[in-house]
Design an enzyme around this catalytic site. Sequence first.
Site, PDB file in Angstrom:
ATOM      1  N   GLY A 241     -17.212  67.672 -27.624  1.00 13.06           N
ATOM      2  CA  GLY A 241     -18.163  67.920 -26.322  1.00 13.06           C
ATOM      3  C   GLY A 241     -17.358  68.855 -25.679  1.00 13.06           C
ATOM      4  O   GLY A 241     -16.272  69.238 -25.858  1.00 13.06           O
TER       5      GLY A 241
ATOM      6  N   SER B 119     -15.071  63.733 -25.627  1.00 10.15           N
ATOM      7  CA  SER B 119     -14.182  63.256 -26.709  1.00 10.15           C
ATOM      8  C   SER B 119     -13.871  61.620 -26.064  1.00 10.15           C
ATOM      9  O   SER B 119     -13.712  61.383 -25.008  1.00 10.15           O
ATOM     10  CB  SER B 119     -12.720  63.960 -26.517  1.00 10.15           C
ATOM     11  OG  SER B 119     -11.860  63.124 -27.245  1.00 10.15           O
ATOM     12  N   GLY B 120     -14.149  60.930 -27.222  1.00  9.36           N
ATOM     13  CA  GLY B 120     -14.118  59.142 -26.981  1.00  9.36           C
ATOM     14  C   GLY B 120     -15.418  58.846 -26.669  1.00  9.36           C
ATOM     15  O   GLY B 120     -15.473  57.593 -26.375  1.00  9.36           O
TER      16      GLY B 120
ATOM     17  N   SER C 163      -9.663  60.981 -32.575  1.00  5.63           N
ATOM     18  CA  SER C 163     -10.420  62.028 -32.106  1.00  5.63           C
ATOM     19  C   SER C 163     -10.516  62.761 -33.438  1.00  5.63           C
ATOM     20  O   SER C 163      -9.571  63.445 -34.260  1.00  5.63           O
ATOM     21  CB  SER C 163      -9.615  62.533 -31.069  1.00  5.63           C
ATOM     22  OG  SER C 163     -10.347  63.718 -30.671  1.00  5.63           O
ATOM     23  N   SER C 164     -11.919  63.284 -33.375  1.00  9.48           N
ATOM     24  CA  SER C 164     -12.187  64.430 -34.604  1.00  9.48           C
ATOM     25  C   SER C 164     -11.606  65.586 -33.970  1.00  9.48           C
ATOM     26  O   SER C 164     -12.097  66.181 -32.794  1.00  9.48           O
ATOM     27  CB  SER C 164     -13.707  64.605 -34.706  1.00  9.48           C
ATOM     28  OG  SER C 164     -14.246  63.214 -34.662  1.00  9.48           O
TER      29      SER C 164
ATOM     30  N   GLU D  90     -14.847  70.433 -22.753  1.00 12.27           N
ATOM     31  CA  GLU D  90     -13.459  69.740 -22.498  1.00 12.27           C
ATOM     32  C   GLU D  90     -13.196  70.423 -21.421  1.00 12.27           C
ATOM     33  O   GLU D  90     -13.030  71.795 -21.324  1.00 12.27           O
ATOM     34  CB  GLU D  90     -12.521  70.323 -24.025  1.00 12.27           C
ATOM     35  CG  GLU D  90     -12.475  69.128 -24.883  1.00 12.27           C
ATOM     36  CD  GLU D  90     -11.581  69.361 -26.068  1.00 12.27           C
ATOM     37  OE1 GLU D  90     -10.696  70.051 -25.983  1.00 12.27           O
ATOM     38  OE2 GLU D  90     -11.731  68.636 -27.095  1.00 12.27           O
TER      39      GLU D  90
ATOM     40  N   THR E  70     -18.739  60.125 -33.083  1.00 10.80           N
ATOM     41  CA  THR E  70     -18.571  60.006 -34.717  1.00 10.80           C
ATOM     42  C   THR E  70     -18.975  58.411 -34.997  1.00 10.80           C
ATOM     43  O   THR E  70     -19.603  58.180 -36.151  1.00 10.80           O
ATOM     44  CB  THR E  70     -16.842  60.218 -34.766  1.00 10.80           C
ATOM     45  OG1 THR E  70     -16.539  61.377 -34.756  1.00 10.80           O
ATOM     46  CG2 THR E  70     -16.667  59.777 -36.459  1.00 10.80           C
TER      47      THR E  70
ATOM     48  N   ASN F  84      -8.667  59.544 -27.337  1.00  9.11           N
ATOM     49  CA  ASN F  84      -9.294  58.827 -28.303  1.00  9.11           C
ATOM     50  C   ASN F  84      -8.174  58.748 -29.319  1.00  9.11           C
ATOM     51  O   ASN F  84      -7.708  59.803 -30.039  1.00  9.11           O
ATOM     52  CB  ASN F  84     -10.407  59.759 -28.841  1.00  9.11           C
ATOM     53  CG  ASN F  84     -11.103  59.008 -29.817  1.00  9.11           C
ATOM     54  OD1 ASN F  84     -11.064  57.938 -30.228  1.00  9.11           O
ATOM     55  ND2 ASN F  84     -12.478  59.508 -30.446  1.00  9.11           N
TER      56      ASN F  84
HETATM   57  P1  ATP Z   1     -13.922  62.789 -30.360  1.00  8.03           P
HETATM   58  O1  ATP Z   1     -14.586  63.935 -29.670  1.00  8.03           O
HETATM   59  O2  ATP Z   1     -12.512  62.677 -29.594  1.00  8.03           O
HETATM   60  O3  ATP Z   1     -13.979  62.745 -31.715  1.00  8.03           O
HETATM   61  P2  ATP Z   1     -15.884  60.750 -30.329  1.00  8.03           P
HETATM   62  O4  ATP Z   1     -17.117  61.083 -29.404  1.00  8.03           O
HETATM   63  O5  ATP Z   1     -16.425  60.936 -31.717  1.00  8.03           O
HETATM   64  O6  ATP Z   1     -14.481  61.554 -29.881  1.00  8.03           O
HETATM   65  P3  ATP Z   1     -15.585  58.141 -31.386  1.00  8.03           P
HETATM   66  O7  ATP Z   1     -14.292  58.202 -32.400  1.00  8.03           O
HETATM   67  O8  ATP Z   1     -16.765  57.885 -31.986  1.00  8.03           O
HETATM   68  O9  ATP Z   1     -15.531  59.220 -30.064  1.00  8.03           O
HETATM   69  O10 ATP Z   1     -15.132  56.756 -30.537  1.00  8.03           O
HETATM   70  C1  ATP Z   1     -13.835  56.557 -29.875  1.00  8.03           C
HETATM   71  C2  ATP Z   1     -13.694  54.799 -29.923  1.00  8.03           C
HETATM   72  O11 ATP Z   1     -14.545  54.366 -29.152  1.00  8.03           O
HETATM   73  C3  ATP Z   1     -13.943  54.531 -31.358  1.00  8.03           C
HETATM   74  O12 ATP Z   1     -12.792  54.607 -32.186  1.00  8.03           O
HETATM   75  C4  ATP Z   1     -14.202  53.021 -31.153  1.00  8.03           C
HETATM   76  O13 ATP Z   1     -13.082  52.153 -30.824  1.00  8.03           O
HETATM   77  C5  ATP Z   1     -15.180  53.061 -29.629  1.00  8.03           C
HETATM   78  N1  ATP Z   1     -16.451  52.929 -29.762  1.00  8.03           N
HETATM   79  C6  ATP Z   1     -17.506  54.150 -29.981  1.00  8.03           C
HETATM   80  N2  ATP Z   1     -18.612  53.595 -30.312  1.00  8.03           N
HETATM   81  C7  ATP Z   1     -18.532  52.472 -30.236  1.00  8.03           C
HETATM   82  C8  ATP Z   1     -19.702  51.623 -30.477  1.00  8.03           C
HETATM   83  N3  ATP Z   1     -20.887  51.754 -30.921  1.00  8.03           N
HETATM   84  N4  ATP Z   1     -19.366  50.071 -30.507  1.00  8.03           N
HETATM   85  C9  ATP Z   1     -17.953  49.622 -30.625  1.00  8.03           C
HETATM   86  N5  ATP Z   1     -16.919  50.714 -30.235  1.00  8.03           N
HETATM   87  C10 ATP Z   1     -17.126  51.819 -29.977  1.00  8.03           C
HETATM   88 MG    MG Z   2     -15.294  62.060 -33.192  1.00  7.63          MG
END
Ligand code: ATP
Ligand code: MG
Length: 725
Positions: free
Chosen positions: A417, A143-144, A196-197, A419, A148, A193
């Site tokens: 991912g 997560s984070g 977070s999805s 947890e 996404t 996050n």
């Molecule tokens: P979850 O499993 O909780 O959904 P995730 O892996 O989908 O987590 P994201 O929501 O894609 O995580 O990313 C978390 C935060 O990290 C984003 O809101 C953004 O602020 C930052 N982030 C992620 N990737 C990038 C990137 N390539 N450039 C800039 N910031 C990023």
């Molecule tokens: Mg996500």
Amino acid sequence: MRTGPTITSYLCDLLKRAIHCIIKVIKERCNQILRNMEASLTARDRVGIQDFVLLDTYTSESAFLDNLRKRFHENLIYTYIGTLLVSVNPYKELDIYSKKQMDTYMGVNFFELPPHIYALADNVFRSMQSEFNNHFILISGESGAGKTEASKKILQFYAVSCPSTKLLNNVRDRLLLSNPVLEAFGNAKTLKNDNSSRFGKYMDIQFDHQGGAVGGHILSYLLEKSRVVHQNHGERNFHIFYQLVEGGEEDLLRWLGLERNCQRYRYLVQGDCAKVRSINDKSDWNTVQKALSVIEFGESDIEHLFGIIASVLHLGNIKFEADVRGYASLNNNQEMHWLLGIPTQVLQQGLTHRKIEAKTEEVFSPFSVDHAVYARDALAKAIYGRTFNWLVNKINESLVNKDSSRKTVIGLLDIYGFEVFNVNSFEQFCINYCNEKLQQLFIQLTLKSEQEEYEMEGIEWEPVPFFNNKIICDLVEEKHRGIISLLDEECLRPGEATDLTFLEKMEEKISGHPHFVTHKLADQKTRKTLERGDFRLLHYAGEVTYCVVGFLDKNNDLLYRNGKEKLIRTSFNNLHNYYKQTTDTYISVTPQVVTQFKSSLVSLTEILMSKEPWYVRCIKPNEAKQPGRFDDVLVRHQMKYLGLMEHLRVRRAGFAYRRKYEIFLQRYKPLCPETWPNWKGTAAEGVQCLIKHLGYKPNEYKMGRTKIFIRHPSTLFATEDAFQV
Ligand code: ATP
Ligand code: MG
């Protein structure tokens, strides 16, 4: 008599000077070259290597970590392992996602430019087009870590790079705008996050044979419904609730009977952080409104949708008190008329009584206060869960492509991912099981099939040892004796079974399993003690201790019969039919939550197995969500459970590229006068002739039974370049 210098000595002098000059120039040039070399060496030293396959000490975890860290500090967040992309979340905006960058990466071979998510997206697209087959990109990480964001970047790349017409632009816009809608309803602020999805998402993008995006389809997995009624401290409910309260127009709020104040709603304040600095609920509300209209949500769909969302908020505010007999009664019914458009009487009785159907009559048995609260929350979760499914269905309807011509597909899988929390419950059990399944798929598709393919093709192969997690998948899902079966069995003994009897059953049936631990054998198996109500699984990614409390309840996802009837009686017609359909199946056969999840994972695996895999592995550099911080311990742990070292070992040992002789010959035969336009012999002979003409060296390739194997990507790129010329 003095004589002047002779011609010879003059010439000698001139020559000397010339030589001196030449030596000076050469010296300078050499120095320049040395300086350049030094500069490039220090640059390399500084920015690391862009493909781990080229790492000298490729078996060393520390070398891997050093390379990743070096690049991260230079804002180089992407690194390859062959064609797998490793991405480290920079936690800051980088200027690498412009239209210009997209253009730069279009049609360019993998290794000609610095690693980028666009390079991967472009390669997937071109492979799909040239071979006219289906592909998927699995994006994983905790997560984070940036899953996404990565999937959005890929989608944006396709939106910009694919051919466009008015019709195609329509589809493109809907594909893009499905994101803010699904994020509003399916994402929430968590401790890890801010966006977070809370559901898994698989999205197919369909392309016609010219590469135009012509349609799409979305599958969602295991929405975390419990968040609707409960949030931990520092977390929020799903974004959409706050967006509605903060951003909804005055008229709409009045119509829905809502106040513009999140603090008024019990379901919004349990985490005590309704406002989040990084989130602008008001402007997000506007984005969602625009997106909904592009995705063709009609006015009444939208009205009903927010009618439901408001109903959930009102439902959460309903309080019960004990009457003289100790049964639940409503002490506050002012908001009742809002609820789902259901007649107040029906709802009141439904929330405080349980309907029991005897042979000839219906009997209403009153709830205790605790029971009534439980029934209310169960109803709220069920409403939200079904509304989310309805939303996904509606989006799919707008993405459907009715044209029956053959299409190819790129699937994007953005799924939770692994947890591990301080207290892990049923939800973590499901999520971690999903990750075991995906790891198994990865093993089958990459590691195992790679080895098997070499064997099948008669190519020499040094076996790469790897841990096969099938044993853990079996422990969870095996019929009759797996954890899921045992849990379902217990759920079928209402009144008798409890979380503890479930634990006892596991102890009785599977305590001998090497990956299962309860408190009795904890010392022996993991040298760590365990509480009585816990069990521990030794996952491929590490140990996780689960607290058994709530397993039965969450797996049953109980909604009393009259709760289900309430859903059907909603006057929000657009959702009514959908509820009715799903409720019918729900009432007749009710597979338990984890079993439903298991079968959706089995069909997901089938979908993925029929496509060519590509991977993006996302890494979170620190827990504080801060730019520039790289925590070695945290990253090392993720490297392990993302299987990066294993992947690298296999890539290094093997061949970077392989293709069936027929496909290879078909593509490159114009490069050789003997194979062009028609080759009369077998495809294998044609390829042999072709590569002889191209001058491939013997150690650069191997001929298998049905395929050519090319060791380094550069060989193929040279061929591809010749082809482009
Ligand atoms: P979850 O499993 O909780 O959904 P995730 O892996 O989908 O987590 P994201 O929501 O894609 O995580 O990313 C978390 C935060 O990290 C984003 O809101 C953004 O602020 C930052 N982030 C992620 N990737 C990038 C990137 N390539 N450039 C800039 N910031 C990023
Ligand atoms: Mg996500």
